[in-house]
Write a protein that holds these residues in place. Structure first.
Motif, mmCIF file in Angstrom:
data_model
loop_
_atom_site.group_PDB
_atom_site.id
_atom_site.type_symbol
_atom_site.label_atom_id
_atom_site.label_comp_id
_atom_site.label_asym_id
_atom_site.label_seq_id
_atom_site.Cartn_x
_atom_site.Cartn_y
_atom_site.Cartn_z
ATOM 1 N N GLN A 59 -5.845 7.139 1.138
ATOM 2 C CA GLN A 59 -5.388 5.915 1.769
ATOM 3 C C GLN A 59 -5.949 5.844 3.177
ATOM 4 O OE1 GLN A 59 -4.882 2.826 1.604
ATOM 5 N NE2 GLN A 59 -3.041 3.037 0.301
ATOM 6 N N TYR A 60 -6.298 4.633 3.613
ATOM 7 C CA TYR A 60 -6.774 4.433 4.977
ATOM 8 C C TYR A 60 -5.620 4.593 5.962
ATOM 9 C CZ TYR A 60 -11.011 2.358 2.949
ATOM 10 O OH TYR A 60 -12.166 2.152 2.252
ATOM 11 N N GLY A 94 -3.962 -0.211 9.035
ATOM 12 C CA GLY A 94 -3.189 -1.160 8.242
ATOM 13 C C GLY A 94 -3.985 -2.382 7.843
ATOM 14 N N PRO A 98 0.826 -1.204 0.000
ATOM 15 C CA PRO A 98 0.000 0.000 0.000
ATOM 16 C C PRO A 98 0.868 1.265 0.000
ATOM 17 C CG PRO A 98 -0.813 -1.582 1.617
ATOM 18 C CD PRO A 98 0.494 -2.110 1.129
ATOM 19 N N GLN A 100 -1.730 7.895 -5.699
ATOM 20 C CA GLN A 100 -2.434 7.453 -4.498
ATOM 21 C C GLN A 100 -3.224 8.636 -3.955
ATOM 22 O OE1 GLN A 100 -2.135 4.077 -3.383
ATOM 23 N NE2 GLN A 100 -4.053 4.738 -2.464
ATOM 24 N N TYR A 156 -6.681 -1.278 2.612
ATOM 25 C CA TYR A 156 -5.965 -0.266 1.848
ATOM 26 C C TYR A 156 -6.706 0.043 0.554
ATOM 27 C CZ TYR A 156 -4.240 -4.245 -0.879
ATOM 28 O OH TYR A 156 -4.161 -5.374 -1.658
#
Length: 245
Positions: A191-192, A195, A160, A188, A198
């Motif tokens: 993004q979250y 973890g 990611p 990108q 993604y």
């Protein structure tokens, strides 16, 4: 239609055979300009950006165009056209082009930039949907795709990416451009923080009259809390709504 095709000979004709379609794409790529040639600042809030996306239902393609200015919707139009050929990787414009041209016929505004759900220069013959229609209109255009059609990322995309990351996509043996030519970027946009999940990057490439860097700038600038840029996100929603009805 506000924007009449400057190069009507490049109109996507689904009746062509595959060799003829590929030959036309090579000619389009030779005509395309993959460098900045704009009369406006594409990041200015007064710039008109048209998002173009398609929906499909029962053999019909619905093309939706949503024109935005500074995040606000200025115009929504759509058109429905029967599809004549199936989806073939690399020949998307010949399946969707008729519906797009019909939707363009409904426009009353004159967009400064066209943003397509699909590829531009990230294409085997450097002539994806955004290049094909962009060259035909002689309008600044970019493609924003969810999947990588061809080309080689300069860095691995297996992990990611942090939000805001850009990875150049380079031409390789599958692409007509010289090896190593930057034909677009993996962008990108969101993004979250967690973890556990993604978001995959977008694949942004110039279609016509834009550089790869500026195309990525425009796509990123137009994102408003979502993965997709607002013009194509709204066009996708409009096409889906029309298709359902």
């Amino acid at each position: 239609m506000t924007m009449q095709p400057v190069r009507p000979e490049f109109a996507p004709d689904p009746a062509l055979d595959r060799a003829e379609m590929e030959s036309l794409q090579r000619e389009i790529a030779e005509t395309a300009t993959f460098a900045d040639d704009l009369s406006v600042d594409p990041l200015d809030p007064h710039t008109l950006v048209a998002g173009v996306d398609q929906g499909f239902s029962d053999g019909t393609a619905t093309s939706a165009i949503v024109v935005t200015r500074g995040g606000n919707v200025v115009e929504r139009v759509h058109a429905r056209v029967d599809t004549e050929i199936p989806y073939i990787p690399g020949l998307l414009s010949f399946r969707e082009g008729g519906a797009i041209l019909a939707a363009l016929d409904e426009l009353s505004t004159d967009p400064d930039v066209f943003m397509f759900d699909g590829s531009g220069r990230i294409h085997f013959r450097e002539a994806g949907l955004a290049t094909h229609i962009g060259v035909m209109l002689d309008a600044p255009a970019l493609g924003v795709a969810k999947n990588l059609l061809c080309g080689q990322p300069r860095e691995s995309l297996d992990e990611p990416l942090p939000e805001g990351t850009r990875v150049p996509i380079e031409a390789d043996g599958e692409v007509t451009a010289p090896d190593g030519t930057v034909i677009g970027h993996a962008v990108q946009s969101r993004q979250y923080d967690s973890g556990n999940r993604y978001i995959n990057p977008l694949y942004v490439s110039p279609g016509h009259r834009l550089s790869a860097e500026t195309a990525a700038d425009i796509a990123e600038h137009c994102c408003d809390g979502y993965k997709l840029p607002e013009p194509t996100r709204l066009a996708d929603a409009h096409a889906a709504d029309v298709s359902r009805k």
